[in-house]
Enzyme design. Structure first.
Site, mmCIF file in Angstrom:
data_model
loop_
_atom_site.group_PDB
_atom_site.id
_atom_site.type_symbol
_atom_site.label_atom_id
_atom_site.label_comp_id
_atom_site.label_asym_id
_atom_site.label_seq_id
_atom_site.Cartn_x
_atom_site.Cartn_y
_atom_site.Cartn_z
ATOM 1 N N CYS A 35 43.157 36.457 39.839
ATOM 2 C CA CYS A 35 42.427 35.216 39.558
ATOM 3 C C CYS A 35 42.785 34.652 38.184
ATOM 4 C CB CYS A 35 40.915 35.436 39.660
ATOM 5 S SG CYS A 35 40.272 36.572 38.432
ATOM 6 N N CYS A 105 34.731 41.488 39.613
ATOM 7 C CA CYS A 105 34.464 40.886 38.299
ATOM 8 C C CYS A 105 33.750 41.901 37.392
ATOM 9 C CB CYS A 105 33.615 39.626 38.436
ATOM 10 S SG CYS A 105 34.141 38.541 39.777
HETATM 11 FE FE1 FES Z 1 38.128 36.511 38.278
HETATM 12 FE FE2 FES Z 1 35.588 36.944 38.790
HETATM 13 S S1 FES Z 1 36.988 35.795 39.984
HETATM 14 S S2 FES Z 1 36.845 37.977 37.397
#
Ligand code: FES
Length: 147
Positions: A35, A105
């Protein structure tokens, strides 16, 4: 049922201990390759080995901000060895849960704390078991440790 608990929303809207410690004794930075989120954790440790202050900067999603915020709350005032034992599970529990697809996360928060402890040990020349800090280059959650 709401996707996020009240506590997650609270920490996301008003994160605790956000910012930077200029005189930090340890700094940990981790990132998620998938991400692209980045988390930086600063710790201040007194002569007794107790974490007296902790701040974070998170360039990432709401759950990353909420879990960083909770992680700082959980380690301030604790001996450094205890911070090392902080698990992402404990962070999630303290937040009254996270949606399954957001659990990764919280792993970032756990790793940021551990990376800061490692940096503290390295700076002080404290001997430690490298196994405690052996992060895979990329774990099953897609998190990569930098630095
Ligand atoms: Fe990247 Fe939460 S989506 S740490």
């Amino acid at each position: 049922m709401a996707l996020y608990s009240e506590k997650v929303m609270e920490h996301f809207r008003n994160p605790h201990n956000m910012g930077k410690l200029d005189d930090a004794d340890g700094i940990g930075e981790v990132g998620n390759a998938k991400c692209g989120d980045i988390m930086r954790m600063y710790i201040k440790v007194d002569d007794e080995g107790v974490i007296t202050d902790c701040k974070f900067n998170t360039f990432g999603c709401g759950s990353a901000i909420a879990t960083s915020s909770m992680a700082t709350d959980l380690i301030i005032g604790k001996p450094i060895e205890e911070a090392l034992k902080l698990s992402n599970k404990a962070v999630v529990e303290a937040l009254d849960g996270l949606p399954v697809h957001k659990i990764h996360c919280s792993v970032l928060a756990e790793q940021a704390v551990r990376a800061a402890v490692k940096d503290y040990y390295d700076r002080r020349g404290v001997a430690y078991n490298p196994e405690d800090f052996r992060f895979p280059e990329e774990d099953e959650h897609g998190h990569v440790i930098e630095g």
